[in-house]
Design a protein around this motif. Structure first.
Motif, PDB file in Angstrom:
ATOM      1  N   ASP A  62      -3.204  -3.460  13.016  1.00 53.63           N
ATOM      2  CA  ASP A  62      -4.532  -3.766  13.212  1.00 53.63           C
ATOM      3  C   ASP A  62      -5.372  -3.782  12.218  1.00 53.63           C
ATOM      4  OD1 ASP A  62      -3.782  -5.484  15.966  1.00 53.63           O
ATOM      5  OD2 ASP A  62      -3.809  -3.174  17.141  1.00 53.63           O
ATOM      6  N   THR A  63      -6.147  -2.312  12.532  1.00 59.29           N
ATOM      7  CA  THR A  63      -7.332  -1.689  11.922  1.00 59.29           C
ATOM      8  C   THR A  63      -6.442  -0.723  10.833  1.00 59.29           C
ATOM      9  OG1 THR A  63      -8.207  -0.331  13.473  1.00 59.29           O
ATOM     10  CG2 THR A  63      -9.525  -2.781  12.822  1.00 59.29           C
ATOM     11  N   LYS A  64      -5.885   0.385  11.458  1.00 57.78           N
ATOM     12  CA  LYS A  64      -4.976   1.474  10.839  1.00 57.78           C
ATOM     13  C   LYS A  64      -3.774   1.312   9.849  1.00 57.78           C
ATOM     14  CE  LYS A  64      -2.577   5.235  12.556  1.00 57.78           C
ATOM     15  NZ  LYS A  64      -1.366   5.577  11.214  1.00 57.78           N
ATOM     16  N   MET A  65      -4.004   1.666   8.520  1.00 58.67           N
ATOM     17  CA  MET A  65      -2.675   1.302   7.362  1.00 58.67           C
ATOM     18  C   MET A  65      -1.673   2.362   7.849  1.00 58.67           C
ATOM     19  SD  MET A  65      -2.864  -0.312   4.867  1.00 58.67           S
ATOM     20  CE  MET A  65      -3.723  -0.333   3.332  1.00 58.67           C
ATOM     21  N   ALA A  66      -0.478   2.275   8.374  1.00 52.93           N
ATOM     22  CA  ALA A  66       0.681   2.989   8.714  1.00 52.93           C
ATOM     23  C   ALA A  66       1.058   3.421   7.737  1.00 52.93           C
ATOM     24  CB  ALA A  66       1.655   1.804   9.328  1.00 52.93           C
ATOM     25  N   VAL A  67       1.505   2.175   6.315  1.00 56.17           N
ATOM     26  CA  VAL A  67       2.078   2.608   5.190  1.00 56.17           C
ATOM     27  C   VAL A  67       1.376   1.845   3.676  1.00 56.17           C
ATOM     28  CG1 VAL A  67       4.050   2.668   3.620  1.00 56.17           C
ATOM     29  CG2 VAL A  67       4.156   2.966   6.217  1.00 56.17           C
ATOM     30  N   ALA A  68       0.667   2.724   3.458  1.00 55.98           N
ATOM     31  CA  ALA A  68      -0.420   2.499   2.074  1.00 55.98           C
ATOM     32  C   ALA A  68       0.131   2.271   0.579  1.00 55.98           C
ATOM     33  CB  ALA A  68      -1.620   3.111   2.133  1.00 55.98           C
ATOM     34  N   GLY A  69       1.035   1.711   0.140  1.00 52.93           N
ATOM     35  CA  GLY A  69       1.791   1.435  -0.436  1.00 52.93           C
ATOM     36  C   GLY A  69       2.913   2.309  -1.687  1.00 52.93           C
ATOM     37  N   VAL A  70       3.825   2.503  -0.513  1.00 57.88           N
ATOM     38  CA  VAL A  70       5.096   3.536  -1.096  1.00 57.88           C
ATOM     39  C   VAL A  70       6.003   2.733  -1.903  1.00 57.88           C
ATOM     40  CG1 VAL A  70       6.777   4.415   0.384  1.00 57.88           C
ATOM     41  CG2 VAL A  70       5.203   4.521   1.021  1.00 57.88           C
ATOM     42  N   ASP A  71       6.321   3.838  -3.149  1.00 60.29           N
ATOM     43  CA  ASP A  71       7.530   3.849  -4.055  1.00 60.29           C
ATOM     44  C   ASP A  71       8.600   4.656  -4.417  1.00 60.29           C
ATOM     45  OD1 ASP A  71       6.261   1.650  -5.715  1.00 60.29           O
ATOM     46  OD2 ASP A  71       4.636   2.723  -5.212  1.00 60.29           O
ATOM     47  N   LEU A  72       9.776   4.313  -4.182  1.00 60.38           N
ATOM     48  CA  LEU A  72      10.553   5.812  -3.783  1.00 60.38           C
ATOM     49  C   LEU A  72      11.740   4.597  -4.089  1.00 60.38           C
ATOM     50  CD1 LEU A  72      10.957   8.607  -2.064  1.00 60.38           C
ATOM     51  CD2 LEU A  72      11.648   7.057  -0.323  1.00 60.38           C
ATOM     52  N   THR A  73      12.496   6.228  -4.744  1.00 63.56           N
ATOM     53  CA  THR A  73      13.924   5.344  -5.606  1.00 63.56           C
ATOM     54  C   THR A  73      15.091   6.886  -5.525  1.00 63.56           C
ATOM     55  OG1 THR A  73      12.731   4.920  -7.579  1.00 63.56           O
ATOM     56  CG2 THR A  73      15.153   4.838  -7.368  1.00 63.56           C
ATOM     57  N   VAL A  74      16.344   5.972  -4.709  1.00 60.74           N
ATOM     58  CA  VAL A  74      16.674   7.227  -3.739  1.00 60.74           C
ATOM     59  C   VAL A  74      18.453   7.189  -4.957  1.00 60.74           C
ATOM     60  CG1 VAL A  74      18.403   7.898  -2.229  1.00 60.74           C
ATOM     61  CG2 VAL A  74      16.220   6.853  -1.710  1.00 60.74           C
ATOM     62  N   PRO A  75      18.885   7.610  -5.532  1.00 63.12           N
ATOM     63  CA  PRO A  75      19.556   7.437  -6.349  1.00 63.12           C
ATOM     64  C   PRO A  75      20.807   8.113  -5.659  1.00 63.12           C
ATOM     65  CG  PRO A  75      18.631  10.166  -7.336  1.00 63.12           C
ATOM     66  CD  PRO A  75      17.659   8.965  -5.794  1.00 63.12           C
ATOM     67  N   ALA A  76      22.010   7.201  -6.442  1.00 60.14           N
ATOM     68  CA  ALA A  76      23.494   6.573  -5.955  1.00 60.14           C
ATOM     69  C   ALA A  76      23.716   8.184  -5.414  1.00 60.14           C
ATOM     70  CB  ALA A  76      23.688   6.064  -6.086  1.00 60.14           C
ATOM     71  N   GLY A  77      24.255   8.632  -4.291  1.00 56.24           N
ATOM     72  CA  GLY A  77      24.892   9.493  -4.366  1.00 56.24           C
ATOM     73  C   GLY A  77      23.903  11.277  -3.398  1.00 56.24           C
ATOM     74  N   SER A  78      22.726  10.830  -3.785  1.00 51.95           N
ATOM     75  CA  SER A  78      21.470  11.574  -3.182  1.00 51.95           C
ATOM     76  C   SER A  78      21.899  12.206  -1.331  1.00 51.95           C
ATOM     77  CB  SER A  78      20.464  11.749  -3.660  1.00 51.95           C
ATOM     78  OG  SER A  78      19.884  10.285  -3.101  1.00 51.95           O
ATOM     79  N   PHE A  79      21.302  13.101  -1.026  1.00 48.64           N
ATOM     80  CA  PHE A  79      21.070  13.237   0.094  1.00 48.64           C
ATOM     81  C   PHE A  79      19.251  13.352   0.438  1.00 48.64           C
ATOM     82  CE2 PHE A  79      23.414  15.185   4.165  1.00 48.64           C
ATOM     83  CZ  PHE A  79      22.726  15.141   4.693  1.00 48.64           C
ATOM     84  N   TYR A  80      18.723  12.514   0.772  1.00 49.49           N
ATOM     85  CA  TYR A  80      17.656  12.357   0.693  1.00 49.49           C
ATOM     86  C   TYR A  80      16.482  12.914   1.879  1.00 49.49           C
ATOM     87  CZ  TYR A  80      13.675  10.771  -2.528  1.00 49.49           C
ATOM     88  OH  TYR A  80      12.893  10.625  -3.528  1.00 49.49           O
ATOM     89  N   GLY A  81      15.463  13.704   1.818  1.00 52.31           N
ATOM     90  CA  GLY A  81      15.042  14.055   3.420  1.00 52.31           C
ATOM     91  C   GLY A  81      13.961  13.361   3.272  1.00 52.31           C
ATOM     92  N   LEU A  82      13.206  13.090   4.148  1.00 44.37           N
ATOM     93  CA  LEU A  82      11.604  11.980   4.338  1.00 44.37           C
ATOM     94  C   LEU A  82      10.577  12.578   5.201  1.00 44.37           C
ATOM     95  CD1 LEU A  82       9.937   9.586   2.569  1.00 44.37           C
ATOM     96  CD2 LEU A  82      10.585   8.064   5.052  1.00 44.37           C
ATOM     97  N   LEU A  83      10.351  13.719   4.229  1.00 47.60           N
ATOM     98  CA  LEU A  83       9.729  14.587   5.223  1.00 47.60           C
ATOM     99  C   LEU A  83       8.329  14.487   6.006  1.00 47.60           C
ATOM    100  CD1 LEU A  83      10.064  17.928   3.892  1.00 47.60           C
ATOM    101  CD2 LEU A  83      10.561  17.531   5.793  1.00 47.60           C
ATOM    102  N   GLY A  84       7.704  14.473   7.157  1.00 48.49           N
ATOM    103  CA  GLY A  84       6.369  13.763   7.448  1.00 48.49           C
ATOM    104  C   GLY A  84       5.842  14.314   8.465  1.00 48.49           C
ATOM    105  N   PRO A  85       4.506  14.618   8.847  1.00 48.48           N
ATOM    106  CA  PRO A  85       4.461  14.708  10.084  1.00 48.48           C
ATOM    107  C   PRO A  85       3.946  13.951  10.994  1.00 48.48           C
ATOM    108  CG  PRO A  85       2.355  15.109   8.741  1.00 48.48           C
ATOM    109  CD  PRO A  85       3.807  14.594   7.912  1.00 48.48           C
ATOM    110  N   ASN A  86       4.041  14.515  12.137  1.00 50.45           N
ATOM    111  CA  ASN A  86       3.877  13.407  13.297  1.00 50.45           C
ATOM    112  C   ASN A  86       2.590  11.964  13.078  1.00 50.45           C
ATOM    113  OD1 ASN A  86       5.863  13.780  14.835  1.00 50.45           O
ATOM    114  ND2 ASN A  86       4.371  15.606  16.293  1.00 50.45           N
ATOM    115  N   GLY A  87       3.288  10.467  13.167  1.00 46.96           N
ATOM    116  CA  GLY A  87       2.578   9.458  12.591  1.00 46.96           C
ATOM    117  C   GLY A  87       2.327   9.418  11.523  1.00 46.96           C
ATOM    118  N   ALA A  88       2.947  10.060  10.204  1.00 43.62           N
ATOM    119  CA  ALA A  88       2.610   9.806   8.819  1.00 43.62           C
ATOM    120  C   ALA A  88       2.972   8.693   8.299  1.00 43.62           C
ATOM    121  CB  ALA A  88       3.368  10.531   7.992  1.00 43.62           C
ATOM    122  N   GLY A  89       4.029   8.042   9.541  1.00 41.58           N
ATOM    123  CA  GLY A  89       4.757   6.241   8.400  1.00 41.58           C
ATOM    124  C   GLY A  89       5.815   6.445   8.105  1.00 41.58           C
TER     125      GLY A  89
END
Lengths: 254, 551
Positions: free
Chosen positions: A18-45
């Protein structure tokens, strides 16, 4: 296969509700073999981002690649390499644990004999074998997380995407899940998971990305992101939380 | 505290009066500052009063009309219905007024007898009890008109006994089932029974209307006399018996009632203990048979063991299990079975003369059943809710998914089709018409599957995640209803050739209808799955977003 490709690549992901921008252009590269944590407060997307990464939610713009395969253009190949445990979505919970695993295995086109063997092993390791005839809908929260993880692992994916795998899980189950994930990464797999529990991320992850207001604020290896400070402090600073000065709520200590 | 203990020991007995006062106090306190509670209580009271007025007039009609013949009939059957209502309604709507929850008394040193009589007295203080009392004064009036003061007084005693019986029955039954009602399975079952009951209302109304037309009052009166001697009718007919001169019947019937009440209270007293300790989690967890077989063999129901062990087979097996295990789906199936059997029977037997059944009318009613059956799938993805995400994650091909869903639903529907067409052909006295009935039904069902499958992909909407099969999300209902009607019309249009053929071809059609109808239905369904599957492949995420409830 695709050793030169990152396990997961996100480019310019955008999602607007609707009017809320939930995700505004996310770029991410997760290397093979990594243990990747995506941190964020509630409602961060976090959930929105991961949903777009695994093909559950169509992005307004941008794309996602699993080991070089476009999730939205070549979904068949990408989804074969991918194991997903969503959060807040139901399972087919009117099945028993073993039935659910068999269902997922056969849907993936696996050989029934392999499904049987792996399902028995997973139920055993995750301490779900005793549940027997109990329907998944009657499982406890921790058991539901575990059977969800088993469903995601069953076909031996190269990349695991887990949304809040430690939410509402008791310490015993959490330790078990941590252990399984560590072994999975040690065996060459890649894990991406979202969380807002610093302690878990700090203990498990090789890489961290901090997401707030639908954008990546910090990204890198764990050491790069936290530097000399505790991760929690970095997180609160980045997200823009306030630290207590001692002046407010003085009436609390009357 | 010590003072209080010696007080009780000194003989200040707790009596039923305390329980009644406690209940009134709790009710009064719960109104404080809760406008909507007062409102709902007033609404309930007004509704109860209205029902009481209706009941009163029904019971008083024979007396006011001076018609002695129907007095017994109305008293026995009407009173019997009241008792039945007290017995069943709390079970169906999951509960009785528990202002005084027995569990609250678990820690108090009260003898069981005191507790039971006290709770019983408190239960009598309720709107429904007052309503029943008001309604049944109509019986006293009737008895008084026919038999004078003696009859009226006897009937008054009978009415009071009847009220005690009603309340005792409700308490005893709900308390006994309380343990079971706590488990999800039994609640599912109760919901399904409710669905069956709701589906039966229309046929029963039609049947009752038909019965009233050629009413056999004598037989009904005989039934009423018998009911009058069971606990259901005994208390309500005492005054009438006296008025009609059978003085000996009054004490006997009163005794029947009293014994029943005592038995019910004893039963209640026994089950009260488990209600007091609030049994949790013993919904049959013990003594469960051990699971046998591998994961894959467990997934497939034994009857479906022949399914291929692959994607299609797994989907069919899971859907087949869901049509049974999901209360919402099961309620749909049961409603469908009831309506599918009764509507054609009533239409073809009730309306026209059964001497000359018309093939066109038969085809038309079969068309109705087929359309209705297929419309069950109009929101088939909505049943799954967010669980459908698993299919998106795996990327299940749309056509395979839709074919499997059709097949699983047909596993339940095809036997039903056979039964419906067979029963109808037999009722018409023309067993060889089964080809016509089954053929029309199969053709409509197949075409309906095609139309509704497409609708289910394009017009899916989310259902609330509750166990109540009748719960619906409000909003945008009109548009959805319109879409549903559109798909029903499309189905009906698609099978008009079958009806036209029935009208034109005559006797040949009786033999051709089954093969042609079956082939037509199968072809339509497969074509529908192919076309809708293509659409589904392109909009899986959008479908998921549509059916996952907003949080």
């Amino acid at each position: 296969m695709t050793a030169e490709h990152p396990a997961l690549t996100l480019r310019g992901l955008v999602k607007r509700f609707d009017t809320k921008m939930a995700v505004a252009g996310v770029d991410l590269t997760v290397p093979a073999g990594s243990f990747y944590g995506l941190l964020g407060p509630n409602g961060a997307g976090k959930t929105t981002t991961l949903s777009m990464a695994v093909g559950l939610l169509r992005p307004d713009a941008g794309g996602a690649w699993v080991l070089g395969h476009d999730v939205w253009a070549d979904p068949v190949r990408a989804k074969q390499l991918l194991g997903v445990m969503p959060d807040g979505l139901r399972l087919f919970d009117r099945l028993r644990g073993a039935e659910l695993l068999a269902y997922h295995g056969l849907l993936r086109g696996m050989n029934p004999a392999v499904v049987n063997q792996r399902a028995a092993e997973l139920l055993d390791v995750l301490a779900l074998a005793d549940a027997g005839r109990t329907l998944v809908v009657d499982y406890s929260a921790g058991m539901k997380k575990k059977i969800g993880l088993a469903c995601a692992l069953l076909h031996g994916p190269r990349l695991l995407v887990l949304d809040e795998p430690f939410e509402a899980v008791d310490p015993v189950s959490a330790a078990l899940i941590r252990d399984i994930l560590r072994r999975y990464v040690a065996g060459g797999g890649t894990v991406v998971f979202s969380s807002h529990v610093m302690e878990v991320v700090e203990r498990l992850c090789s890489h961290v990305a901090i997401l707030a207001d639908g954008a990546i604020k910090r990204v890198g290896t764990l050491d790069e992101v936290r530097g000399e400070r505790p991760l929690e402090e970095v997180f609160v600073t980045v997200v823009g939380g306030r630290t207590a000065t001692g002046e407010e709520l003085a009436w609390l200590s009357r | 505290m010590a003072v209080a203990v010696t007080d009780v020991g000194a003989g200040r007995r707790v009596s039923a009066r305390h329980f009644v006062r406690l209940k009134l106090r709790v009710m009064g306190n719960s109104f404080r500052g809760q406008g909507w509670r007062i409102g709902s209580f007033v609404l309930g009271a007004v509704g109860g009063f209205w029902l009481a007025t209706v009941g009163f007039s029904l019971f008083a009609i024979p007396g006011l009309a001076g018609d002695d013949e129907y007095a017994m009939l109305l008293a026995a059957l009407g009173g019997g219905l009241v008792v039945l209502g007290w017995l069943l309604l709390p079970l169906i709507f999951f509960g009785v007024d528990e202002t005084l929850d027995p569990a609250r008394f678990a820690l108090l040193p009260l003898p069981r007898r005191t507790l039971v009589t006290g709770l019983f007295a408190a239960a009598l203080v309720s709107v429904p009890a007052v309503a029943v009392l008001l309604a049944s004064t109509g019986l006293i009036l009737t008895a008084g008109i026919f038999g004078g003061w003696t009859a009226a007084l006897t009937q008054a005693v009978g009415v009071l006994a009847g009220l005690l019986l009603c309340v005792a029955a409700a308490r005893a039954v709900t308390s006994a089932f309380a343990t079971m009602l706590r488990s999800r399975r039994v609640r599912d079952l109760a919901a399904v029974l409710l669905a069956g009951a709701a589906a039966l209302i229309a046929p029963v109304q039609l049947a009752a209307a038909a019965a009233l037309q050629d009413a056999d009052w004598d037989r009904l009166a005989a039934v009423a006399t018998v009911v009058g001697w069971t606990p259901f009718g005994a208390p309500w007919t005492i005054g009438i018996e006296v008025a009609q001169g059978r003085l000996w019947a009054a004490p006997v019937k009163l005794l029947i009632t009293a014994l029943t009440v005592v038995a019910l209270l004893a039963w209640w007293s026994r089950s009260l203990e488990s209600a007091m300790v609030g049994v949790t989690g013993t919904g049959g967890a013990a003594a469960r048979p051990k699971v046998t077989g591998t994961a894959v063999t467990q997934l497939f129901p034994r009857l479906l063991g022949w399914l291929p062990r692959g994607r299609f087979g797994a989907l069919v097996a899971r859907e087949a299990r869901y049509w049974w295990r999901d209360a919402r789906r099961r309620a749909h199936l049961i409603t469908l079975a009831v309506v599918g059997l009764f509507v054609p029977a009533l239409f073809n037997l009730g309306g026209g003369s059964p001497e000359t059944p018309s093939p066109v009318l038969v085809s038309l009613t079969m068309l109705f059943v087929g359309v209705l059956a297929a419309a069950t799938l109009a929101n088939q993805f909505g049943f799954d809710g967010s669980a459908y995400a698993a299919h998106v994650v795996v990327g299940v091909p749309g056509a395979v998914e839709l074919r499997a869903r059709m097949a699983a639903f047909s596993l339940y529907l095809l036997p039903l089709v056979l039964v419906i067409s067979g029963v109808l052909a037999l009722l018409l006295g023309r067993p060889w018409w089964i080809g016509l009935t089954a053929g029309s039904l199969l053709a409509t069902f197949g075409a309906g599957l095609a139309a509704n499958t497409l609708l289910s992909v394009l017009g899916a909407y989310s259902l609330p995640e509750t166990s109540n099969p009748f719960a619906m999300n409000s909003g945008a209902g009109v548009a959805r209803g319109f879409l549903g009607i559109l798909s029903m019309l499309a189905t009906a249009a698609a099978v008009t050739p079958m009806v036209v053929a029935a009208a034109l071809l005559g006797d040949v059609w009786l033999w051709l209808a089954l093969p042609v109808g079956a082939a037509y239905g199968l072809g339509a369904a497969l074509l529908g799955a192919y076309l809708a599957g293509d659409v589904l492949d392109r909009r899986q995420p959008e479908l998921l977003a549509a059916i996952a409830p907003r949080r």
